[in-house]
Design an enzyme around this catalytic site. Structure first.
Site, PDB file in Angstrom:
ATOM      1  N   LYS A 214       0.833  -1.210   0.000  1.00  8.71           N
ATOM      2  CA  LYS A 214       0.000   0.000   0.000  1.00  8.71           C
ATOM      3  C   LYS A 214       0.870   1.264   0.000  1.00  8.71           C
ATOM      4  O   LYS A 214       2.089   1.167  -0.048  1.00  8.71           O
ATOM      5  CB  LYS A 214      -0.944  -0.016   1.202  1.00  8.71           C
ATOM      6  CG  LYS A 214      -1.593  -1.359   1.496  1.00  8.71           C
ATOM      7  CD  LYS A 214      -2.450  -1.929   0.374  1.00  8.71           C
ATOM      8  CE  LYS A 214      -3.084  -3.236   0.833  1.00  8.71           C
ATOM      9  NZ  LYS A 214      -3.831  -3.940  -0.150  1.00  8.71           N
TER      10      LYS A 214
HETATM   11  C1  LIG Z   1      -4.655  -5.112   0.802  1.00  9.08           C
HETATM   12  C2  LIG Z   1      -6.108  -5.117   0.842  1.00  9.08           C
HETATM   13  C3  LIG Z   1      -6.813  -5.653   1.932  1.00  9.08           C
HETATM   14  C4  LIG Z   1      -6.124  -6.382   3.061  1.00  9.08           C
HETATM   15  O1  LIG Z   1      -5.270  -5.557   3.805  1.00  9.08           O
HETATM   16  P1  LIG Z   1      -4.345  -6.229   4.934  1.00  9.08           P
HETATM   17  O2  LIG Z   1      -3.845  -5.043   5.712  1.00  9.08           O
HETATM   18  O3  LIG Z   1      -3.244  -6.938   4.216  1.00  9.08           O
HETATM   19  O4  LIG Z   1      -5.190  -7.125   5.737  1.00  9.08           O
HETATM   20  C5  LIG Z   1      -8.189  -5.560   1.932  1.00  9.08           C
HETATM   21  N1  LIG Z   1      -8.845  -4.981   0.919  1.00  9.08           N
HETATM   22  C6  LIG Z   1      -8.218  -4.466  -0.140  1.00  9.08           C
HETATM   23  C7  LIG Z   1      -9.004  -3.803  -1.236  1.00  9.08           C
HETATM   24  C8  LIG Z   1      -6.820  -4.527  -0.233  1.00  9.08           C
HETATM   25  O5  LIG Z   1      -6.204  -4.037  -1.305  1.00  9.08           O
END
Ligand SMILES: *Cc1c(COP(=O)(O)O)cnc(C)c1O
Length: 390
Positions: free
Chosen positions: A195
């Protein structure tokens, strides 16, 4: 160094977090403080995060997945309930609904934004529908104005999966605002390294409801009535109680210390990501039939990913292999949850078509985009893509 190793060394990754001595210093300071898990750094990170997105409350948790789980629990979602969401998302979105024993009902996306098609919501609503779990996919905001309006008309909750959307802005009722205010009822963020800012793993839940925020804080720490930080600092002996079954969904102070530095860096991260996106759009215009992502007039994305749609003549796997042969990492379009084996038996609705979701998975490719991507490397990506598509 062998030829294979030098190849790996020069490969352009799909993403690379921007971390330097400031994050290392923050971790060192926290280690020396003696308080390692959820404590003062987490509290400070929450305050700074809430202020940045403009939310009354922000509660840090271990991931966006655990954030989504607690958000749906706070709304009382349980067995027999349906939650409208998209299949075209990371599988964690729909999994959070299943953790609650509820059923995800998938609706299709709009091909231009890769986000939930607001017109598809109403036909999916029935007496069991309780909430809409919308996603700001790849950092691009979904059409919250339309989604929230539909939800309010039917008395449904809105949870925003904002895993990718820190720093994203949208024009909401005439004002430019950051995602996370929240515009629905609860928004959930991720700090996974894929992210825009990272703490290794981590998440944040924002809401304007004080009682939900208090509930998140109890659930993330085993249902404990008095947080351990409070007990340790008290001058009279305090005994905690456990009045509800909670979880261990804590973020650690080591992670929060990193998150605070990342948050300060965010404006510069966004600026660099946006300048890479502008350069891609200019250079990729030379490939006939290739579609680059575009922001609607009401959206300002953080470009968490740069997802292009291939010309009809090009095979997705062949293009990705050709890029890899040039030492360039790429990813296919966002996978559809309803196509995974884990969802084979989930009655997500056989009557509805998810044609645009499936086409986006099959026809899109994500290109490298991160703050440290040099002009030279960007030109290498464009040249390799030209070579693969022409
Ligand atoms: C990365 C992601 C998640 C999960 O996030 P984590 O912090 O890894 O649990 C959930 N929804 C979307 C749309 C994502 O891109």
């Amino acid at each position: 160094m062998s030829a294979a190793m030098s190849m790996v060394a020069t490969r352009i990754p799909i993403t690379a977090p921007w971390l330097d001595d400031q994050e290392i210093e923050a971790v060192g300071r926290t280690l020396r403080s003696g308080w390692l898990t959820q404590g003062p750094e987490v509290a400070a990170f929450e305050r700074e995060f809430a202020e940045y997105v403009g939310a009354p409350h922000a509660c840090a948790v271990s991931s966006c997945t655990t954030a989504l789980h607690l958000a749906l629990r706070a709304l009382g979602i349980g067995p027999g309930d349906e939650v409208i969401t998209v299949s075209h998302s990371f599988i964690a979105t729909a999994n959070a609904i299943r953790y609650c024993g509820a059923t995800p009902v998938f609706v299709d996306i709009e091909p231009a934004t890769l986000n939930m098609n607001p017109a598809a919501i109403e036909p999916a609503i029935n007496a069991r529908t309780r909430a809409i779990l919308c996603v700001h996919q790849l950092g691009m905001p979904c059409d919250l104005e339309a989604i929230v309006a539909t939800a309010r008309r039917y008395g449904l909750w809105v949870v925003e999966d904002a895993a990718c959307a820190i720093g994203t802005e949208l024009l909401f009722q005439g004002q430019w605002e950051r995602i996370g205010k929240p515009h629905g009822d609860i928004a959930c963020f991720s700090f996974h390294p894929r992210k825009v800012i990272t703490t290794g793993d981590g998440g944040m839940i924002t809401t304007s409801r004080t009682e939900w925020d208090a509930q998140f804080r109890r659930w993330r720490q085993h249902g404990m009535s008095v947080p351990d930080v409070v007990r340790h600092e008290a001058s009279t002996v305090l005994f905690e109680t456990y009045d509800t079954v909670g979880f261990n969904y804590r973020l650690t102070d080591l992670q929060a210390a990193v998150g605070r530095v990342q948050l300060r860096r965010l404006p510069e991260i966004l600026e660099r990501r946006r300048s890479v996106a502008v350069r891609y759009a200019t250079l990729l215009a030379g490939i006939p039939g290739l579609r680059v992502p575009e922001e609607p007039v009401w959206a300002r994305t953080n470009w968490q990913s740069y997802c292009v749609r291939l010309p009809d003549r090009c095979g997705q796997r062949q293009v990705m292999q050709s890029l890899l042969n040039h030492g360039i990492a790429s990813k296919r379009g966002v996978m559809c949850t309803h196509r995974t084996a884990a969802y084979e038996t989930v009655p997500w609705s056989a009557s509805r078509t998810l044609r645009e979701s499936e086409r986006a998975e099959d026809r899109c490719v994500m290109l490298p985009l991160y703050p440290g991507l040099s002009d030279m490397d960007l030109e290498r990506v464009v040249a390799a893509l030209c070579d693969a598509c022409l």
